[in-house]
Structure formats: C-alpha cells, structure tokens
Design a protein around this motif. Structure first.
Motif, PDB file in Angstrom:
ATOM      1  N   ALA A 146       8.795 -13.263   4.812  1.00 60.71           N
ATOM      2  CA  ALA A 146       7.679 -12.329   4.956  1.00 60.71           C
ATOM      3  C   ALA A 146       7.465 -11.656   3.613  1.00 60.71           C
ATOM      4  O   ALA A 146       8.405 -11.490   2.836  1.00 60.71           O
ATOM      5  N   HIS A 147       6.221 -11.285   3.312  1.00 53.15           N
ATOM      6  CA  HIS A 147       5.969 -10.677   2.008  1.00 53.15           C
ATOM      7  C   HIS A 147       5.178  -9.384   2.144  1.00 53.15           C
ATOM      8  O   HIS A 147       4.568  -9.106   3.181  1.00 53.15           O
ATOM      9  N   LYS A 148       5.269  -8.589   1.092  1.00 57.48           N
ATOM     10  CA  LYS A 148       4.458  -7.371   1.034  1.00 57.48           C
ATOM     11  C   LYS A 148       2.982  -7.756   1.108  1.00 57.48           C
ATOM     12  O   LYS A 148       2.601  -8.780   0.531  1.00 57.48           O
ATOM     13  N   PRO A 149       2.172  -6.978   1.804  1.00 52.15           N
ATOM     14  CA  PRO A 149       2.417  -5.658   2.384  1.00 52.15           C
ATOM     15  C   PRO A 149       2.649  -5.685   3.905  1.00 52.15           C
ATOM     16  O   PRO A 149       2.277  -4.731   4.587  1.00 52.15           O
ATOM     17  N   SER A 150       3.268  -6.724   4.436  1.00 52.03           N
ATOM     18  CA  SER A 150       3.417  -6.821   5.888  1.00 52.03           C
ATOM     19  C   SER A 150       4.433  -5.812   6.423  1.00 52.03           C
ATOM     20  O   SER A 150       5.409  -5.459   5.751  1.00 52.03           O
ATOM     21  N   ARG A 151       4.214  -5.363   7.652  1.00 47.24           N
ATOM     22  CA  ARG A 151       5.168  -4.468   8.306  1.00 47.24           C
ATOM     23  C   ARG A 151       6.536  -5.133   8.428  1.00 47.24           C
ATOM     24  O   ARG A 151       7.578  -4.470   8.309  1.00 47.24           O
ATOM     25  N   ARG A 176      -2.503  -2.176  -2.644  1.00 39.12           N
ATOM     26  CA  ARG A 176      -2.419  -2.808  -1.319  1.00 39.12           C
ATOM     27  C   ARG A 176      -1.011  -2.711  -0.757  1.00 39.12           C
ATOM     28  O   ARG A 176      -0.815  -2.438   0.435  1.00 39.12           O
ATOM     29  N   ASN A 177      -0.025  -2.905  -1.600  1.00 35.00           N
ATOM     30  CA  ASN A 177       1.366  -2.799  -1.147  1.00 35.00           C
ATOM     31  C   ASN A 177       1.726  -1.358  -0.797  1.00 35.00           C
ATOM     32  O   ASN A 177       2.474  -1.109   0.165  1.00 35.00           O
ATOM     33  N   ALA A 181       3.030  -0.097   2.835  1.00 34.59           N
ATOM     34  CA  ALA A 181       4.272   0.654   3.040  1.00 34.59           C
ATOM     35  C   ALA A 181       4.013   1.917   3.838  1.00 34.59           C
ATOM     36  O   ALA A 181       4.771   2.257   4.755  1.00 34.59           O
ATOM     37  N   ARG A 182       2.946   2.613   3.504  1.00 34.04           N
ATOM     38  CA  ARG A 182       2.620   3.829   4.246  1.00 34.04           C
ATOM     39  C   ARG A 182       2.311   3.517   5.710  1.00 34.04           C
ATOM     40  O   ARG A 182       2.729   4.257   6.606  1.00 34.04           O
ATOM     41  N   ALA A 183       1.614   2.417   5.941  1.00 29.06           N
ATOM     42  CA  ALA A 183       1.307   2.026   7.317  1.00 29.06           C
ATOM     43  C   ALA A 183       2.579   1.703   8.095  1.00 29.06           C
ATOM     44  O   ALA A 183       2.629   1.865   9.318  1.00 29.06           O
ATOM     45  N   ALA A 184       3.612   1.249   7.374  1.00 27.12           N
ATOM     46  CA  ALA A 184       4.894   0.922   8.007  1.00 27.12           C
ATOM     47  C   ALA A 184       5.792   2.145   8.153  1.00 27.12           C
ATOM     48  O   ALA A 184       6.915   2.023   8.654  1.00 27.12           O
ATOM     49  N   GLY A 185       5.329   3.303   7.699  1.00 20.54           N
ATOM     50  CA  GLY A 185       6.076   4.539   7.897  1.00 20.54           C
ATOM     51  C   GLY A 185       6.874   5.036   6.708  1.00 20.54           C
ATOM     52  O   GLY A 185       7.546   6.069   6.799  1.00 20.54           O
TER      53      GLY A 185
END
Length: 206
Positions: A146-151, A176-177, A181-185
């Motif tokens: 898996a790669h950035k920016p995935s949860r 974008r990354n 990251a912010r979306a992932a907390g």
C-alpha cells in the motif's frame, strides 16, 4: 484537542533525501530529450504504481521506463536501457540537518519512522546513503503493498510504531500525502525546508 505527538513519521524524498537535477540533465541532453523527460515517464501513474505496491521489482520498473522511452521518444531499445541504468545510478544526497534532527528526536526517546513510497531497492539505497540504522521503523510501500496517501499505509505505519494515529506527527513535502495523513487521523505538516525544524521540535516538545 489532539494529544502532543510522541512519534515522528518522516518522508524520504524531498525531506531527507534530495536529487540534484543538474546531475541527470546532461544524460537527457545527450539523448536529445528535454530535461525532465525520464522523470515524467518514470512517475506516470500507470508506470509507477505497480512498483510502489510490490507488483514489480525495481529492475522490472527500469525495464518498463526504457520501453516507454523507446515507444514514446523513438530511442533505440539498447540505448534506452543504458540511459535508464545511468539515470538511476545517481541515488541522491542526504540532508545533514534533517539527519541530525532525526538523531535528536530519537535521543529524546521519540521513535522515528521513515515512511516512503519506494521500490524494492530502498534497503540498498539506505545502506548506500549511510542511513540504514537511522530510524526505529522503516515502512516501504513496495513491501507492505500500500502507498501514501492511503489510509491503509498510514495504519501500517502507526501499528509499526505502536502508536495511535493521534500520537503521530507526519512530515512530507507532498500536499496530497499530508491531506491523506490528516484524513487517517495523524497530525501532519507540509515540509518546506530546514527552516521548519524549530516548529517540528516544538510540536514534539523537544
């Protein structure tokens, strides 16, 4: 209100490692290619994505880049392969200020993860650059699939650090990354250069 981060998650390229475009430009000029052509081909999503998630090796990716240069820019196949090999021989340079910051953070008892979208050559690059032991954790997209920016990528990083996302501060030069990251907390900061280091020290309570 989020707690103060007690783990640092650092990007590699554009933060810790930099590539001088002047090193590679003569190679493209000698092949009658515009500056940046190889980079544009290599980082096209269709070409790049398989190697970033481990579906291709670094060597297979290099072969795909050479094939694309042959088809798109009418290079001789052997010349294209030789050009890509020489282009990839330059592995960039480590920013000493950022490396000292990483050592300072770790010395303060704060774990540091290197979290990067990379190929199967990452371990060899870290050895070559003398930073293989500079981190507590290394998360390579091509290893974890898996790669950035995935949860998923950020969840893997936090698990490796044994921290909740809210306790991790992520630093990257790609907007974008940072948004991912912010979306992932995670707390996330968009890197602009070494002038940001005092802010990051304060954010980590150093």
């Amino acid at each position: 209100m989020k707690p103060r981060p007690d783990a640092l998650v650092l990007d590699l390229d554009g933060v810790l490692r930099h590539f001088d475009p002047a090193v590679r430009a003569p190679l493209e000029a000698a092949a009658s290619l515009d500056a940046g052509t190889i980079l544009a081909v290599a980082f096209d999503h269709r070409v790049l994505n398989p190697v970033l998630v481990g579906k291709q090796s670094h060597e297979e990716w290099a072969g795909t880049i050479a094939e694309e240069l042959t088809h798109q820019h009418q290079l001789d196949p052997d010349a294209a392969r030789a050009l890509v090999t020489e282009w990839m021989a330059y592995r960039g340079e480590i920013d000493p200020d950022v490396l000292r910051f990483v050592a300072e953070v770790r010395a303060a008892g704060v774990p540091v993860a290197l979290a990067t979208n990379a190929t199967s050559r990452l371990d060899a690059d870290l050895e070559l650059l003398g930073v293989a032991d500079a981190f507590d954790v290394v998360v390579n997209s091509s290893v974890v699939g898996a790669h950035k920016p995935s949860r998923e990528f950020f969840a893997i990083v936090c698990d490796a650090l044994r921290r909740s996302p809210a306790h991790c501060l992520f630093v990257d030069d790609d907007d974008r990354n940072v948004r991912g990251a912010r979306a992932a907390g995670l707390s996330a900061y968009r890197w602009n250069g070494v002038a940001d280091l005092p802010y990051l020290r304060a954010a980590l309570g150093l």
